[in-house]
Design a protein around this motif. Structure first.
Motif, PDB file in Angstrom:
ATOM      1  N   THR A   1       0.837  -1.194   0.000  1.00  0.00           N
ATOM      2  CA  THR A   1       0.000   0.000   0.000  1.00  0.00           C
ATOM      3  C   THR A   1       0.874   1.246   0.000  1.00  0.00           C
ATOM      4  O   THR A   1       2.003   1.223   0.499  1.00  0.00           O
ATOM      5  CB  THR A   1      -0.928   0.022   1.226  1.00  0.00           C
ATOM      6  N   TYR A   2       0.340   2.302  -0.538  1.00  0.00           N
ATOM      7  CA  TYR A   2       1.052   3.564  -0.623  1.00  0.00           C
ATOM      8  C   TYR A   2       0.098   4.687  -0.223  1.00  0.00           C
ATOM      9  O   TYR A   2      -1.107   4.595  -0.477  1.00  0.00           O
ATOM     10  CB  TYR A   2       1.560   3.802  -2.050  1.00  0.00           C
ATOM     11  N   TYR A   3       0.673   5.723   0.381  1.00  0.00           N
ATOM     12  CA  TYR A   3      -0.142   6.837   0.859  1.00  0.00           C
ATOM     13  C   TYR A   3       0.543   8.163   0.575  1.00  0.00           C
ATOM     14  O   TYR A   3       1.765   8.275   0.624  1.00  0.00           O
ATOM     15  CB  TYR A   3      -0.374   6.717   2.369  1.00  0.00           C
ATOM     16  N   ALA A   4      -0.278   9.167   0.325  1.00  0.00           N
ATOM     17  CA  ALA A   4       0.245  10.524   0.273  1.00  0.00           C
ATOM     18  C   ALA A   4       0.685  10.927   1.675  1.00  0.00           C
ATOM     19  O   ALA A   4       0.095  10.486   2.667  1.00  0.00           O
ATOM     20  CB  ALA A   4      -0.837  11.467  -0.239  1.00  0.00           C
ATOM     21  N   ASP A   5       1.689  11.768   1.752  1.00  0.00           N
ATOM     22  CA  ASP A   5       2.181  12.209   3.072  1.00  0.00           C
ATOM     23  C   ASP A   5       1.074  12.858   3.890  1.00  0.00           C
ATOM     24  O   ASP A   5       1.049  12.742   5.109  1.00  0.00           O
ATOM     25  CB  ASP A   5       3.336  13.197   2.897  1.00  0.00           C
ATOM     26  N   SER A   6       0.157  13.519   3.214  1.00  0.00           N
ATOM     27  CA  SER A   6      -0.895  14.259   3.910  1.00  0.00           C
ATOM     28  C   SER A   6      -1.888  13.352   4.640  1.00  0.00           C
ATOM     29  O   SER A   6      -2.632  13.821   5.503  1.00  0.00           O
ATOM     30  CB  SER A   6      -1.642  15.150   2.919  1.00  0.00           C
ATOM     31  N   VAL A   7      -1.888  12.058   4.297  1.00  0.00           N
ATOM     32  CA  VAL A   7      -2.869  11.160   4.925  1.00  0.00           C
ATOM     33  C   VAL A   7      -2.222   9.997   5.665  1.00  0.00           C
ATOM     34  O   VAL A   7      -2.918   9.197   6.290  1.00  0.00           O
ATOM     35  CB  VAL A   7      -3.875  10.608   3.886  1.00  0.00           C
ATOM     36  N   LYS A   8      -0.906   9.890   5.612  1.00  0.00           N
ATOM     37  CA  LYS A   8      -0.225   8.786   6.292  1.00  0.00           C
ATOM     38  C   LYS A   8      -0.546   8.775   7.768  1.00  0.00           C
ATOM     39  O   LYS A   8      -0.536   9.803   8.431  1.00  0.00           O
ATOM     40  CB  LYS A   8       1.289   8.909   6.099  1.00  0.00           C
ATOM     41  N   GLY A   9      -0.845   7.590   8.262  1.00  0.00           N
ATOM     42  CA  GLY A   9      -1.168   7.432   9.668  1.00  0.00           C
ATOM     43  C   GLY A   9      -2.630   7.683   9.992  1.00  0.00           C
ATOM     44  O   GLY A   9      -3.089   7.381  11.091  1.00  0.00           O
ATOM     45  N   ARG A  10      -3.377   8.226   9.021  1.00  0.00           N
ATOM     46  CA  ARG A  10      -4.800   8.507   9.245  1.00  0.00           C
ATOM     47  C   ARG A  10      -5.706   7.674   8.342  1.00  0.00           C
ATOM     48  O   ARG A  10      -6.809   7.311   8.747  1.00  0.00           O
ATOM     49  CB  ARG A  10      -5.087   9.991   9.003  1.00  0.00           C
ATOM     50  N   PHE A  11      -5.251   7.412   7.131  1.00  0.00           N
ATOM     51  CA  PHE A  11      -6.054   6.666   6.162  1.00  0.00           C
ATOM     52  C   PHE A  11      -5.471   5.269   5.981  1.00  0.00           C
ATOM     53  O   PHE A  11      -4.257   5.072   6.051  1.00  0.00           O
ATOM     54  CB  PHE A  11      -6.058   7.373   4.806  1.00  0.00           C
ATOM     55  N   THR A  12      -6.360   4.312   5.718  1.00  0.00           N
ATOM     56  CA  THR A  12      -5.944   2.944   5.448  1.00  0.00           C
ATOM     57  C   THR A  12      -6.716   2.406   4.255  1.00  0.00           C
ATOM     58  O   THR A  12      -7.953   2.459   4.249  1.00  0.00           O
ATOM     59  CB  THR A  12      -6.194   2.040   6.662  1.00  0.00           C
ATOM     60  N   ILE A  13      -5.992   1.892   3.278  1.00  0.00           N
ATOM     61  CA  ILE A  13      -6.626   1.287   2.110  1.00  0.00           C
ATOM     62  C   ILE A  13      -6.622  -0.226   2.275  1.00  0.00           C
ATOM     63  O   ILE A  13      -5.666  -0.799   2.824  1.00  0.00           O
ATOM     64  CB  ILE A  13      -5.907   1.717   0.810  1.00  0.00           C
ATOM     65  N   SER A  14      -7.683  -0.865   1.823  1.00  0.00           N
ATOM     66  CA  SER A  14      -7.766  -2.322   1.905  1.00  0.00           C
ATOM     67  C   SER A  14      -8.662  -2.830   0.784  1.00  0.00           C
ATOM     68  O   SER A  14      -9.343  -2.040   0.122  1.00  0.00           O
ATOM     69  CB  SER A  14      -8.309  -2.764   3.263  1.00  0.00           C
ATOM     70  N   ARG A  15      -8.643  -4.129   0.582  1.00  0.00           N
ATOM     71  CA  ARG A  15      -9.498  -4.693  -0.465  1.00  0.00           C
ATOM     72  C   ARG A  15     -10.142  -5.967   0.021  1.00  0.00           C
ATOM     73  O   ARG A  15      -9.567  -6.704   0.818  1.00  0.00           O
ATOM     74  CB  ARG A  15      -8.705  -4.905  -1.750  1.00  0.00           C
ATOM     75  N   ASP A  16     -11.351  -6.201  -0.457  1.00  0.00           N
ATOM     76  CA  ASP A  16     -12.075  -7.436  -0.186  1.00  0.00           C
ATOM     77  C   ASP A  16     -12.336  -8.070  -1.548  1.00  0.00           C
ATOM     78  O   ASP A  16     -13.252  -7.650  -2.276  1.00  0.00           O
ATOM     79  CB  ASP A  16     -13.383  -7.135   0.543  1.00  0.00           C
ATOM     80  N   ASN A  17     -11.547  -9.046  -1.887  1.00  0.00           N
ATOM     81  CA  ASN A  17     -11.661  -9.641  -3.216  1.00  0.00           C
ATOM     82  C   ASN A  17     -12.982 -10.372  -3.409  1.00  0.00           C
ATOM     83  O   ASN A  17     -13.521 -10.420  -4.510  1.00  0.00           O
ATOM     84  CB  ASN A  17     -10.482 -10.584  -3.462  1.00  0.00           C
ATOM     85  N   ALA A  18     -13.518 -10.924  -2.331  1.00  0.00           N
ATOM     86  CA  ALA A  18     -14.795 -11.629  -2.432  1.00  0.00           C
ATOM     87  C   ALA A  18     -15.922 -10.669  -2.820  1.00  0.00           C
ATOM     88  O   ALA A  18     -16.874 -11.049  -3.502  1.00  0.00           O
ATOM     89  CB  ALA A  18     -15.115 -12.327  -1.120  1.00  0.00           C
ATOM     90  N   LYS A  19     -15.792  -9.414  -2.380  1.00  0.00           N
ATOM     91  CA  LYS A  19     -16.805  -8.411  -2.695  1.00  0.00           C
ATOM     92  C   LYS A  19     -16.399  -7.535  -3.870  1.00  0.00           C
ATOM     93  O   LYS A  19     -17.141  -6.621  -4.240  1.00  0.00           O
ATOM     94  CB  LYS A  19     -17.074  -7.538  -1.468  1.00  0.00           C
ATOM     95  N   ASN A  20     -15.213  -7.798  -4.414  1.00  0.00           N
ATOM     96  CA  ASN A  20     -14.726  -7.027  -5.558  1.00  0.00           C
ATOM     97  C   ASN A  20     -14.740  -5.525  -5.244  1.00  0.00           C
ATOM     98  O   ASN A  20     -15.169  -4.699  -6.052  1.00  0.00           O
ATOM     99  CB  ASN A  20     -15.573  -7.309  -6.808  1.00  0.00           C
ATOM    100  N   THR A  21     -14.260  -5.207  -4.062  1.00  0.00           N
ATOM    101  CA  THR A  21     -14.355  -3.845  -3.540  1.00  0.00           C
ATOM    102  C   THR A  21     -13.051  -3.446  -2.860  1.00  0.00           C
ATOM    103  O   THR A  21     -12.395  -4.270  -2.216  1.00  0.00           O
ATOM    104  CB  THR A  21     -15.512  -3.740  -2.527  1.00  0.00           C
ATOM    105  N   VAL A  22     -12.699  -2.186  -3.015  1.00  0.00           N
ATOM    106  CA  VAL A  22     -11.569  -1.587  -2.300  1.00  0.00           C
ATOM    107  C   VAL A  22     -12.116  -0.503  -1.384  1.00  0.00           C
ATOM    108  O   VAL A  22     -13.022   0.244  -1.766  1.00  0.00           O
ATOM    109  CB  VAL A  22     -10.540  -1.008  -3.285  1.00  0.00           C
ATOM    110  N   TYR A  23     -11.570  -0.434  -0.185  1.00  0.00           N
ATOM    111  CA  TYR A  23     -12.045   0.516   0.817  1.00  0.00           C
ATOM    112  C   TYR A  23     -10.965   1.538   1.148  1.00  0.00           C
ATOM    113  O   TYR A  23      -9.773   1.276   1.007  1.00  0.00           O
ATOM    114  CB  TYR A  23     -12.429  -0.222   2.100  1.00  0.00           C
ATOM    115  N   LEU A  24     -11.421   2.681   1.620  1.00  0.00           N
ATOM    116  CA  LEU A  24     -10.515   3.684   2.161  1.00  0.00           C
ATOM    117  C   LEU A  24     -11.076   4.100   3.515  1.00  0.00           C
ATOM    118  O   LEU A  24     -12.104   4.775   3.577  1.00  0.00           O
ATOM    119  CB  LEU A  24     -10.391   4.898   1.238  1.00  0.00           C
ATOM    120  N   GLN A  25     -10.435   3.635   4.572  1.00  0.00           N
ATOM    121  CA  GLN A  25     -10.817   4.014   5.925  1.00  0.00           C
ATOM    122  C   GLN A  25     -10.115   5.323   6.261  1.00  0.00           C
ATOM    123  O   GLN A  25      -8.882   5.396   6.197  1.00  0.00           O
ATOM    124  CB  GLN A  25     -10.417   2.933   6.926  1.00  0.00           C
ATOM    125  N   MET A  26     -10.897   6.327   6.612  1.00  0.00           N
ATOM    126  CA  MET A  26     -10.346   7.643   6.879  1.00  0.00           C
ATOM    127  C   MET A  26     -10.650   8.015   8.327  1.00  0.00           C
ATOM    128  O   MET A  26     -11.817   8.110   8.712  1.00  0.00           O
ATOM    129  CB  MET A  26     -10.954   8.671   5.923  1.00  0.00           C
TER     130      MET A  26
END
Length: 122
Positions: free
Chosen positions: A57-82
Motif C-alpha cells: 500500500t502507498y499513501y500521500a504524506d498528507s494522509v499517512k497514519g490517518r487513512f488505510t486502504i484495503s481490499r475485499d476480493n470476495a466483494k470485488n471492492t476496495v475501501y478507504l478508511q479515513m
C-alpha cells in the motif's frame, strides 16, 4: 458494462471517521492496482492512496497514519478508511483501477469512478 462506483461520502465533523467503498462491476479488481484520488475545488487532483494486490500500500504524506486502504476480493471492492479527518480532507474522492502507465499517483488508469463527496466541517 465495466464500471467503478464509489460510496460512503458524507458530511462529518473534524476528528471523525469515514469508510469509502469502491465497488467494481463487469470486471475483477484483483490483482489490479487500485488508487484513491481526491480533488478539492480549485485544486489539482491528488493521489491519496494505492493498493497493489493485498500486501503493498502507498499513501500521500498528507494522509499517512490517518487513512488505510484495503481490499475485499470476495466483494470485488476496495475501501478507504479515513480517521482523524480534517477540514482540508474535504474533496470529491474517486477511485481508479488498472494502472496503464506511470506512477500510481499521477499515472493513467483504465477505469475511473464518478466520485463521492466528503465534507469535513463543524
Amino acid at each position: 458494462q465495466r464500471q467503478l462506483v464509489e460510496s460512503g461520502g458524507v458530511l462529518v465533523q473534524p476528528g471523525g471517521s469515514l469508510r469509502l467503498s469502491c465497488a467494481a462491476s463487469g470486471f475483477t479488481l484483483e490483482p489490479s492496482i487500485v488508487g484513491w484520488f481526491r480533488q478539492a475545488p480549485g485544486k489539482e487532483r491528488e493521489g491519496v492512496s494505492c493498493i497493489v494486490r493485498s500486501d503493498r500500500t502507498y499513501y500521500a504524506d498528507s494522509v499517512k497514519g490517518r487513512f488505510t486502504i484495503s481490499r475485499d476480493n470476495a466483494k470485488n471492492t476496495v475501501y478507504l478508511q479515513m480517521n482523524s479527518l480534517k477540514p482540508e480532507d474535504t474533496a470529491l474522492y474517486y477511485c481508479a483501477a488498472e494502472l496503464v502507465r506511470g506512477t500510481w499517483s499521477a499515472g493513467s488508469y483504465r477505469y475511473w469512478g464518478q466520485g463521492t463527496q466528503v465534507a469535513v466541517s463543524s
